[in-house]
Design a protein around this motif. Structure first.
Motif, PDB file in Angstrom:
ATOM      1  N   ILE A 140      26.886 -39.361  12.495  1.00  0.00           N
ATOM      2  CA  ILE A 140      25.656 -40.076  12.805  1.00  0.00           C
ATOM      3  C   ILE A 140      25.202 -39.632  14.208  1.00  0.00           C
ATOM      4  CG2 ILE A 140      26.952 -42.066  13.713  1.00  0.00           C
ATOM      5  CD1 ILE A 140      24.003 -42.921  11.670  1.00  0.00           C
ATOM      6  N   VAL A 141      23.903 -39.729  14.435  1.00  0.00           N
ATOM      7  CA  VAL A 141      23.369 -39.190  15.691  1.00  0.00           C
ATOM      8  C   VAL A 141      22.818 -40.327  16.546  1.00  0.00           C
ATOM      9  CG1 VAL A 141      21.793 -37.504  16.703  1.00  0.00           C
ATOM     10  CG2 VAL A 141      22.831 -37.054  14.471  1.00  0.00           C
ATOM     11  N   VAL A 142      23.196 -40.329  17.828  1.00  0.00           N
ATOM     12  CA  VAL A 142      22.756 -41.364  18.782  1.00  0.00           C
ATOM     13  C   VAL A 142      21.904 -40.683  19.846  1.00  0.00           C
ATOM     14  CG1 VAL A 142      23.524 -43.074  20.478  1.00  0.00           C
ATOM     15  CG2 VAL A 142      24.854 -42.712  18.372  1.00  0.00           C
ATOM     16  N   VAL A 183      19.151 -44.537  16.608  1.00  0.00           N
ATOM     17  CA  VAL A 183      20.312 -44.118  15.814  1.00  0.00           C
ATOM     18  C   VAL A 183      19.759 -43.490  14.544  1.00  0.00           C
ATOM     19  CG1 VAL A 183      22.452 -44.816  14.675  1.00  0.00           C
ATOM     20  CG2 VAL A 183      21.715 -45.986  16.765  1.00  0.00           C
ATOM     21  N   GLU A 184      20.250 -42.288  14.250  1.00  0.00           N
ATOM     22  CA  GLU A 184      19.573 -41.452  13.260  1.00  0.00           C
ATOM     23  C   GLU A 184      20.556 -40.794  12.305  1.00  0.00           C
ATOM     24  OE1 GLU A 184      16.562 -38.868  15.102  1.00  0.00           O
ATOM     25  OE2 GLU A 184      17.477 -37.253  13.955  1.00  0.00           O
ATOM     26  N   GLU A 185      20.123 -40.654  11.082  1.00  0.00           N
ATOM     27  CA  GLU A 185      20.883 -39.955  10.047  1.00  0.00           C
ATOM     28  C   GLU A 185      21.233 -38.545  10.514  1.00  0.00           C
ATOM     29  OE1 GLU A 185      19.785 -38.125   5.595  1.00  0.00           O
ATOM     30  OE2 GLU A 185      18.338 -39.301   6.705  1.00  0.00           O
ATOM     31  N   PHE A 186      22.435 -38.088  10.196  1.00  0.00           N
ATOM     32  CA  PHE A 186      22.862 -36.720  10.495  1.00  0.00           C
ATOM     33  C   PHE A 186      22.277 -35.782   9.450  1.00  0.00           C
ATOM     34  CE2 PHE A 186      25.998 -33.343   9.565  1.00  0.00           C
ATOM     35  CZ  PHE A 186      26.031 -32.706  10.793  1.00  0.00           C
ATOM     36  N   LEU A 187      21.582 -34.751   9.912  1.00  0.00           N
ATOM     37  CA  LEU A 187      20.968 -33.780   8.997  1.00  0.00           C
ATOM     38  C   LEU A 187      21.817 -32.522   8.959  1.00  0.00           C
ATOM     39  CD1 LEU A 187      17.245 -34.111  10.169  1.00  0.00           C
ATOM     40  CD2 LEU A 187      18.286 -35.147   8.142  1.00  0.00           C
ATOM     41  N   GLU A 188      22.018 -32.006   7.765  1.00  0.00           N
ATOM     42  CA  GLU A 188      22.843 -30.818   7.623  1.00  0.00           C
ATOM     43  C   GLU A 188      21.983 -29.631   7.230  1.00  0.00           C
ATOM     44  OE1 GLU A 188      26.231 -32.072   5.360  1.00  0.00           O
ATOM     45  OE2 GLU A 188      27.279 -30.215   5.898  1.00  0.00           O
ATOM     46  N   GLU A 190      20.469 -25.390   8.583  1.00  0.00           N
ATOM     47  CA  GLU A 190      20.295 -24.401   9.642  1.00  0.00           C
ATOM     48  C   GLU A 190      19.146 -24.856  10.532  1.00  0.00           C
ATOM     49  OE1 GLU A 190      20.531 -20.419   8.197  1.00  0.00           O
ATOM     50  OE2 GLU A 190      19.764 -19.566  10.072  1.00  0.00           O
ATOM     51  N   GLU A 191      19.373 -24.778  11.854  1.00  0.00           N
ATOM     52  CA  GLU A 191      18.370 -25.276  12.792  1.00  0.00           C
ATOM     53  C   GLU A 191      17.430 -24.150  13.210  1.00  0.00           C
ATOM     54  OE1 GLU A 191      20.417 -27.621  15.738  1.00  0.00           O
ATOM     55  OE2 GLU A 191      18.535 -27.948  16.825  1.00  0.00           O
ATOM     56  N   THR A 192      16.154 -24.457  13.257  1.00  0.00           N
ATOM     57  CA  THR A 192      15.146 -23.455  13.635  1.00  0.00           C
ATOM     58  C   THR A 192      14.128 -24.086  14.554  1.00  0.00           C
ATOM     59  OG1 THR A 192      15.325 -22.606  11.389  1.00  0.00           O
ATOM     60  CG2 THR A 192      13.549 -21.736  12.687  1.00  0.00           C
ATOM     61  N   HIS A 212      20.632 -20.976  20.703  1.00  0.00           N
ATOM     62  CA  HIS A 212      22.082 -21.158  20.606  1.00  0.00           C
ATOM     63  C   HIS A 212      22.447 -22.166  21.684  1.00  0.00           C
ATOM     64  CE1 HIS A 212      21.200 -17.336  18.775  1.00  0.00           C
ATOM     65  NE2 HIS A 212      22.406 -17.260  18.245  1.00  0.00           N
ATOM     66  N   LYS A 213      22.673 -23.433  21.261  1.00  0.00           N
ATOM     67  CA  LYS A 213      22.748 -24.514  22.254  1.00  0.00           C
ATOM     68  C   LYS A 213      24.111 -24.642  22.906  1.00  0.00           C
ATOM     69  CE  LYS A 213      18.944 -27.081  20.501  1.00  0.00           C
ATOM     70  NZ  LYS A 213      17.828 -27.560  21.214  1.00  0.00           N
ATOM     71  N   ARG A 214      25.164 -24.286  22.154  1.00  0.00           N
ATOM     72  CA  ARG A 214      26.508 -24.482  22.723  1.00  0.00           C
ATOM     73  C   ARG A 214      26.823 -23.378  23.718  1.00  0.00           C
ATOM     74  NH1 ARG A 214      29.720 -28.193  20.167  1.00  0.00           N
ATOM     75  NH2 ARG A 214      28.486 -29.376  18.665  1.00  0.00           N
ATOM     76  N   LEU A 280      12.065 -32.700  10.330  1.00  0.00           N
ATOM     77  CA  LEU A 280      11.871 -32.687  11.781  1.00  0.00           C
ATOM     78  C   LEU A 280      13.068 -33.324  12.479  1.00  0.00           C
ATOM     79  CD1 LEU A 280       9.780 -32.079  14.068  1.00  0.00           C
ATOM     80  CD2 LEU A 280       9.231 -34.521  13.965  1.00  0.00           C
ATOM     81  N   ILE A 281      13.669 -32.590  13.439  1.00  0.00           N
ATOM     82  CA  ILE A 281      14.709 -33.185  14.288  1.00  0.00           C
ATOM     83  C   ILE A 281      14.054 -33.819  15.504  1.00  0.00           C
ATOM     84  CG2 ILE A 281      16.732 -32.744  15.730  1.00  0.00           C
ATOM     85  CD1 ILE A 281      17.350 -30.325  14.002  1.00  0.00           C
ATOM     86  N   GLU A 282      13.165 -33.072  16.127  1.00  0.00           N
ATOM     87  CA  GLU A 282      12.501 -33.602  17.325  1.00  0.00           C
ATOM     88  C   GLU A 282      11.311 -32.730  17.646  1.00  0.00           C
ATOM     89  OE1 GLU A 282      14.366 -33.036  21.083  1.00  0.00           O
ATOM     90  OE2 GLU A 282      14.595 -30.902  20.748  1.00  0.00           O
ATOM     91  N   TYR A 283      10.418 -33.265  18.459  1.00  0.00           N
ATOM     92  CA  TYR A 283       9.338 -32.463  19.028  1.00  0.00           C
ATOM     93  C   TYR A 283       9.567 -32.264  20.505  1.00  0.00           C
ATOM     94  CZ  TYR A 283       6.024 -32.586  15.108  1.00  0.00           C
ATOM     95  OH  TYR A 283       5.393 -32.383  13.916  1.00  0.00           O
TER      96      TYR A 283
HETATM   97  P1  AMP Z   1      17.441 -32.963  20.336  1.00  0.00           P
HETATM   98  O1  AMP Z   1      17.491 -33.121  21.826  1.00  0.00           O
HETATM   99  O2  AMP Z   1      16.843 -34.094  19.595  1.00  0.00           O
HETATM  100  O3  AMP Z   1      16.963 -31.590  19.917  1.00  0.00           O
HETATM  101  O4  AMP Z   1      18.959 -32.914  19.898  1.00  0.00           O
HETATM  102  C1  AMP Z   1      19.852 -31.958  20.423  1.00  0.00           C
HETATM  103  C2  AMP Z   1      20.580 -31.300  19.302  1.00  0.00           C
HETATM  104  O5  AMP Z   1      21.326 -32.260  18.567  1.00  0.00           O
HETATM  105  C3  AMP Z   1      19.657 -30.662  18.272  1.00  0.00           C
HETATM  106  O6  AMP Z   1      19.232 -29.404  18.665  1.00  0.00           O
HETATM  107  C4  AMP Z   1      20.549 -30.650  17.055  1.00  0.00           C
HETATM  108  O7  AMP Z   1      21.430 -29.550  17.099  1.00  0.00           O
HETATM  109  C5  AMP Z   1      21.340 -31.920  17.204  1.00  0.00           C
HETATM  110  N1  AMP Z   1      20.701 -33.001  16.428  1.00  0.00           N
HETATM  111  C6  AMP Z   1      19.748 -33.857  16.833  1.00  0.00           C
HETATM  112  N2  AMP Z   1      19.398 -34.704  15.853  1.00  0.00           N
HETATM  113  C7  AMP Z   1      20.150 -34.374  14.786  1.00  0.00           C
HETATM  114  C8  AMP Z   1      20.271 -34.880  13.468  1.00  0.00           C
HETATM  115  N3  AMP Z   1      19.551 -35.916  13.037  1.00  0.00           N
HETATM  116  N4  AMP Z   1      21.161 -34.284  12.647  1.00  0.00           N
HETATM  117  C9  AMP Z   1      21.916 -33.250  13.058  1.00  0.00           C
HETATM  118  N5  AMP Z   1      21.863 -32.735  14.288  1.00  0.00           N
HETATM  119  C10 AMP Z   1      20.990 -33.280  15.146  1.00  0.00           C
END
Ligand code: AMP
Ligand code: GLY
Length: 428
Positions: A140-142, A183-188, A190-192, A212-214, A280-283
């Motif tokens: 889960i994502v916080v 608090v948000e559902e975990f999405l599975e 490939e991130e773009t 490449h965030k890590r 959408l993960i985020e804007y």
């Molecule tokens: P954000 O700052 O919202 O981009 O989140 C940072 C990173 O956390 C993102 O680039 C994703 O790799 C990961 N992330 C954020 N939200 C989710 C989600 N709902 N499910 C899976 N990974 C997420």
């Protein structure tokens, strides 16, 4: 025309490098800039938080157009201050920058406009947030609601991790940004990253990229601002782009206009390509860093008319042309990044790196007694092109290896997903 760029990172160096090549530009400034940007623009020591000073400088120097790089001045209303003074500006108003400044705001917009995204709820206290997390289950994502310099998101693999992240937010780990929590559902998937130039009504697709965030090879270690990127992202096919424009970008612009906060500037959609389609993960409401460096390298022709069209509501007439090649950038960071980057170490060999055909954008550099030194976490962006991601990667690392900087490090696998695809086919 006279242009002022706001910012001092690799993103702003790439913007300055591209804008300086426009025949429309008479004079180019950057505030505060860095030693790399100084090769393309005149750097001015303005405090980016002092909006009145930026307006006064723009008036005194007949600045026609201001291009804002980072998110903080946008969220703080710098574009509003410039517009109110009659100065054209590239970047959203504070009201429109809420798309980046408040994760809860964006999630509510998604709900209202039926935009595909993870299920979520907003909370202002820990017990309710924890109860929701327990109900949803891990992973889960916080997320802290506000701007937290990229550190406010925890992808929790266990409920305990989620509870710790919730407590940290409400105990003030991110200051005011964590007073509210999503608090948000975990999405599975490939991130773009996908970018659109917007003028309030029209969105012009402006390229895809993968970051490449890590910090470590194989996507290990803590999150960073981004250790490297390439563009275009082969996983982001024309079909997916059309779907994202229809299901995500268009309703976002409609929804923002309905709220009386039309979105102008660059809309940066962080997307997860899930098995149920793109979500959408985020804007973000500015160019990505280091994604901007690869977009500027690929863009064919003049950037300035496109940025102006965004500011002036004329994007429906605009066209972006791209070189038919891949661009890839490797971030070189100071030892200790992201926790405690070491400043002041001497950097040499940039000329040798550029002699290989690459372009080295400066992020956190400074000149000390005429010597180039590290002055931040992410320090250099070594950028190269190629017919394939593998070729661009090889060219970028050839240039990296020409740089003599014992105090720096980089990932050695930027582009790995696409390189594996090129080697083994689309199935991997
Ligand atoms: P954000 O700052 O919202 O981009 O989140 C940072 C990173 O956390 C993102 O680039 C994703 O790799 C990961 N992330 C954020 N939200 C989710 C989600 N709902 N499910 C899976 N990974 C997420
Ligand atoms: N590289 C990710 C960002 O700019 O937010």
């Amino acid at each position: 025309m006279n242009i002022l760029i706001i910012g001092s990172g690799g993103r702003e160096h790439a913007l300055a490098w591209k804008i300086a090549r426009s025949p429309l530009v008479a004079k180019l400034w950057c505030a505060p800039g860095n030693p790399g940007i100084a090769q393309d623009a005149q750097c001015v020591a303005l405090d980016v938080d002092d909006h009145a000073a930026i307006v006064a400088f723009s008036r005194a120097n007949e600045v026609d157009f201001v291009v804002i790089g980072p998110e903080a001045p946008l969220v703080a209303g710098l574009a509003d201050a410039l517009s109110a003074a009659g100065i054209a500006v590239f970047g959203p108003s504070a009201a429109a920058a809420r798309l980046e400044g408040s994760k809860g705001f964006t999630k509510d917009l998604c709900a209202r406009m039926d935009i595909p995204t993870g299920a979520y709820e907003r909370f202002n206290n820990a017990p309710k947030a924890k109860a929701y997390a327990r109900r949803m289950g891990a992973p889960i994502v916080v997320k802290a609601d506000g701007l937290a310099a990229g550190k406010g998101v925890t992808v929790a693999m266990t409920l305990d991790e989620a509870f710790d992240a919730i407590d940290a937010c409400f105990e003030g780990a991110f200051g005011g940004a964590g007073a509210e929590v999503v608090v948000e559902e975990f999405l599975e998937g490939e991130e773009t990253s996908f970018f659109c130039l917007c003028d309030g009504g029209t969105a012009l697709p402006f390229g895809s990229a993968q970051d490449h965030k890590r910090v470590g090879d194989g996507d290990t270690g803590p999150n960073t601002g981004g250790m490297g990127a390439y563009s275009p992202a082969p996983a982001f096919t024309p079909g997916i782009e059309a779907q994202v424009m229809r299901e995500i970008v268009a309703p976002t612009l409609r929804g923002m206009a309905e709220l009386g906060a039309p979105f102008k500037g660059v809309l940066f959609a962080g997307l997860m390509l899930t098995k149920d389609g793109p979500k959408l993960i985020e804007y973000n409401t500015r160019f990505g860093d280091p994604e901007c460096q690869v977009l500027m390298t690929r863009l064919d022709g003049d950037l300035v008319p496109l940025l102006l069209a965004s500011a002036q509501g004329r994007l429906s007439e605009a066209l972006a042309r791209w070189k038919g090649e891949t661009a890839l950038t490797v971030v070189m960071a100071a030892e200790g990044y992201p926790a405690t980057p070491r400043k002041g170490t001497v950097i040499a060999g940039i000329d040798r790196a550029e002699a290989t055909g690459a372009k080295v954008f400066h992020a956190g550099t400074a000149l000390k007694d005429g010597v180039l030194v590290a002055n931040g976490g992410r320090v250099l962006n070594v950028t190269a092109t190629g017919k394939t991601v593998s070729q661009a990667q090889a060219a970028a690392y050839r240039a990296v290896d020409a740089i003599d900087w014992p105090g720096g490090f980089c990932r050695r696998d930027i582009g790995w997903r696409a390189v594996e695809r090129e080697k083994y086919g689309a199935a991997s």
